[in-house]
Design an enzyme around this catalytic site. Structure first.
Site, PDB file in Angstrom:
ATOM      1  N   THR A 205       0.833  -1.211   0.000  1.00 24.19           N
ATOM      2  CA  THR A 205       0.000   0.000   0.000  1.00 24.19           C
ATOM      3  C   THR A 205       0.867   1.260   0.000  1.00 24.19           C
ATOM      4  O   THR A 205       1.921   1.282   0.633  1.00 24.19           O
ATOM      5  CB  THR A 205      -0.863  -0.015   1.277  1.00 24.19           C
ATOM      6  OG1 THR A 205      -1.707  -1.141   1.221  1.00 24.19           O
ATOM      7  CG2 THR A 205      -1.685   1.254   1.432  1.00 24.19           C
ATOM      8  N   GLY A 235      -9.868  -3.883   2.712  1.00 31.36           N
ATOM      9  CA  GLY A 235      -8.846  -3.715   3.740  1.00 31.36           C
ATOM     10  C   GLY A 235      -8.996  -2.395   4.477  1.00 31.36           C
ATOM     11  O   GLY A 235     -10.052  -1.757   4.461  1.00 31.36           O
ATOM     12  N   GLY A 259      -4.137  -5.336   6.574  1.00 32.24           N
ATOM     13  CA  GLY A 259      -5.277  -4.471   6.807  1.00 32.24           C
ATOM     14  C   GLY A 259      -6.241  -4.897   7.892  1.00 32.24           C
ATOM     15  O   GLY A 259      -6.765  -4.050   8.634  1.00 32.24           O
TER      16      GLY A 259
HETATM   17  N1  GLY Z   1      -3.216  -2.451   3.938  1.00 32.68           N
HETATM   18  C1  GLY Z   1      -3.811  -2.823   2.758  1.00 32.68           C
HETATM   19  C2  GLY Z   1      -4.734  -3.938   2.869  1.00 32.68           C
HETATM   20  O1  GLY Z   1      -4.645  -4.724   3.814  1.00 32.68           O
HETATM   21  O2  GLY Z   1      -5.564  -4.062   2.022  1.00 32.68           O
END
Ligand code: GLY
Length: 340
Positions: A205, A235, A259
């Site tokens: 991300t 997420g 996430g």
């Molecule tokens: N941090 C991004 C996700 O878990 O989708």
């Protein structure tokens, strides 16, 4: 009004590296050593197990160059007197268009061999925010999130409705295959075959936080999510308070990591609440939130900026692509655990 950034106590956040003691780039101590900037932008390109021995010199150079492109894009806005919300958008837009990162073009694939993209943006002036979850066709999800903030009475749109909204406000749409790269197809095939994800499959991300010449904070986060995620899985990245938060005079946060854990802790809002109500430094507040993530079994990191533009990178993974640029001419990029 031009805003001055208050120097911080040098005693904070000094990191011992063997016999050498250095101020970690991004630490409050490092920030205190810098000349007072009028504006500043801080970005991340994902956290995870990023080890020097696993990255060739060429790959490292590519990532650092891409981080600088993103910083330059944000800085261009800020140096012209633009707002922090425009700056964070400009910075992450370049990362959505760069296949090195898990956002926009180059994002990971779902178990159904599609891309479902999530993004959010928040303006610290009035805590207005916009986000989209599970979009498949808007070329730049961060622009869709911004459009939700600017052109709707809502904060969040999901799935087809989000793509339809993006199209209705004139944003460019693409075939879902536009986002696909060979690297992500191989990763998907491996995860589906082995039925297990590596650390890299869960990360990548991107995000940005910034302060402008008027002292306004903003934050943005955008992602493809997790390799082989179930269709419909959302997420933390599009969730205000989980991955993204900005409140003038308090803090701005963008998170990257596993996430589900960031949602359960409410990482970004937890950090800002600790700064506002408990009087924590931004570094201490971020460490507290990430300790909670780790206690639940998750990992990742955050970039965090305080109300005066002080900043920090905090992560409990083995690295995080990250960088900072400000009005004093300071530029830094870093990837690995220690000062690099
Ligand atoms: N941090 C991004 C996700 O878990 O989708």
């Amino acid at each position: 009004m031009t805003r001055a950034i208050i120097p911080l106590l040098l005693s904070l956040m000094i990191v011992a590296c063997g016999s050498e003691t250095v101020a970690e780039p991004g630490s409050e101590a490092a920030a205190a050593e810098a000349e007072t900037p009028e504006w500043r932008i801080v970005i991340h390109g994902g956290a995870g197990v990023i080890l020097r021995e696993n990255l060739s010199d060429e790959q490292e150079a590519d990532y650092r160059a891409a981080l600088e492109v993103a910083l330059d894009a944000g800085a261009e806005v800020l140096k012209e007197g633009g707002t922090s919300v425009d700056a964070v958008q400009a910075a992450v837009l370049t990362m959505e268009d760069n296949t090195l990162f898990n956002a926009g073009k180059g994002a990971v694939l779902t178990a159904a061999r599609e891309h479902e993209l999530d993004a959010s943006i928040m303006d610290g002036r009035d805590r207005n925010a916009g986000s989209v979850a599970g979009v498949k066709h808007v070329k730049n999800p961060i622009l869709a999130a911004r459009a939700v903030m600017d052109h709707s009475e809502h904060v969040m749109f999901a799935a087809q409705g989000a793509d339809d909204f993006a199209e209705s406000v004139g944003l460019e749409t693409v075939e879902n295959s536009y986002f696909t790269t060979e690297r992500r197809v191989k990763a998907l095939d491996r995860v589906l075959e082995t039925r297990s994800r590596t650390d890299a499959d869960r990360h990548g991300t991107v995000g940005a936080v910034a302060i402008d010449k008027d002292g306004n904070l903003a934050a943005a986060t955008t992602t493809g999510g997790m390799t082989a995620k179930a269709p419909g899985r959302v997420g933390d990245s599009p969730l205000i308070g989980a991955a993204t938060y900005a409140q003038n005079g308090v803090c701005a946060v963008s998170a990257t990591g596993h996430g589900e854990y960031f949602i359960r802790v409410g990482v970004a809002k937890t950090i800002c609440t600790r700064v506002e109500l408990a009087g924590d430094s931004i570094g201490a507040a971020a460490e507290n939130a990430l300790d909670q993530v780790a206690d639940l079994g998750g990992d990742g990191g955050v970039i965090v900026m305080g109300g005066e533009g002080q900043y920090d990178y905090v992560f409990n993974s083995k690295g995080m692509y990250r960088g900072m640029m400000d009005s004093t001419g300071a530029v830094e990029t870093a990837i690995f655990e220690k000062k690099d």
